[in-house]
Every structure is written in C-alpha cells, then in structure tokens.
Design an enzyme around this catalytic site. Structure first.
Site, short mmCIF file in Angstrom:
data_model
loop_
_atom_site.label_atom_id
_atom_site.label_comp_id
_atom_site.label_asym_id
_atom_site.label_seq_id
_atom_site.Cartn_x
_atom_site.Cartn_y
_atom_site.Cartn_z
N HIS A 130 -2.26 -0.32 10.84
CA HIS A 130 -2.94 -0.27 9.55
C HIS A 130 -3.09 -1.65 8.93
O HIS A 130 -2.54 -2.64 9.43
CB HIS A 130 -2.23 0.69 8.59
CG HIS A 130 -0.81 0.31 8.23
ND1 HIS A 130 -0.51 -0.62 7.28
CD2 HIS A 130 0.37 0.79 8.68
CE1 HIS A 130 0.81 -0.72 7.15
NE2 HIS A 130 1.37 0.12 8.01
N CYS A 146 5.61 0.12 11.60
CA CYS A 146 4.16 0.14 11.84
C CYS A 146 3.65 -1.24 12.22
O CYS A 146 4.30 -2.25 11.98
CB CYS A 146 3.43 0.65 10.60
SG CYS A 146 3.73 2.40 10.28
#
Length: 170
Positions: A130, A146
C-alpha cells in the site's frame, strides 16, 4: 493519475518527500525465472520489482515490516482498493498505544492512495502492499508487516497489476 488523486496528493498533510538514487523508481535488468506480471519484494534490500516481458523489471523503493512482523512467502493479489480505509488489528493496537479504531480514506490514512490485499488461497493474509503517509521512511524496516510505497508509485503499480497476480515476498 486521476484528478482526485492529484487533488488529494497536492494537499497531503505530510512532507513532500521524493526518493532519490536507489529508492526512486527505475527500470532494471531482470534475469529471474518469474513470469511477467509477477511482483517480487526483496525485504532485505527494500525493493519491490514488477517483472516485465522484455527481461526488465520496474524497481520501486519500499518500506518493509519490522523484524518478526513481515510476511514472507508467495501470495496472490486477492483484491485492490483506491484510497482504502484502515482498521488496525487488535495486534497492532497492542503494539502501538493510542491508535484510532478506524481511519477513513485520504492522504492522512496510513494505507495511502492504493492497496493490494495479499491472499493465500481464499484466506486474507492481513498483509498489504500500500501507499504511505510517511514517505521519509522508504528504505527502512519499520512497518507492522505491510509493504509501503510512495503514493505515486503504488498508484503506478496498482494500474499495472491485476487481481490474481502472483506476489513473492523474500
């Protein structure tokens, strides 16, 4: 970029950091065996590669998970979202005090401009590729697992990678 992207990024509430040198987006030679369209994340070097058909890859600088928090293995892009919301998991709340229970979409959101959700089979791994509202940390291992990218770069990757694409995280 879409007009909404340009508007939101122009008014982002964080420093306008553009990586230079090795963490800036580059086209590089690629000699691996993965098929074109495969995403490879080298967590040691803090790079994400998108394999191209001509023996090259697009290399992006990334922020990766802290030691012990990072995902490793093979997954598929199970879904994609533009300007996603963020709901921190109970584990993240335990590690980081004072987080809200929900953050709506926008440049203030830690998920940034786009998210690619990583699945193994039909199971969401809870790991994502992301954007970020902390571009100054590209090239470091500080996330909760992440893979974070510059918002402009994650928009580029999002536009190139279909749902179902293979992601290999080393």
């Amino acid at each position: 970029m879409k007009p909404r992207d340009k508007q939101l990024l122009a008014n982002a509430p964080y420093a306008k950091v553009k990586p230079e040198g090795q963490y800036a987006r580059h086209i590089v030679e690629y000699k691996g065996t993965e098929k074109p369209g495969t995403v490879i994340v080298d967590t040691d070097k803090k790079f994400l590669y998108l394999v191209q058909a001509d023996g090259t890859a697009i290399r992006y600088g990334v922020t990766v998970g802290e030691e012990g928090l990072a995902f490793h293995g093979t997954a598929k892009v199970g879904r994609k979202a533009e300007w996603p919301s963020w709901t921190p998991t109970p584990e993240i709340h335990q590690r980081i005090a004072g987080l809200p229970s929900y953050v709506g979409p926008g440049p203030h959101n830690p998920m940034g401009a786009r998210a690619l959700y990583l699945y193994q089979g039909s199971k969401d791994t809870l790991f994502r590729i992301h954007g970020t509202n902390q571009p100054e940390y590209l090239g470091q291992a500080i996330s909760s697992g992440c893979i974070r990218m510059l918002n402009e770069d994650v928009i580029d990757l999002y536009n190139r990678v279909p749902t179902g694409a293979t992601v290999v995280v080393l």
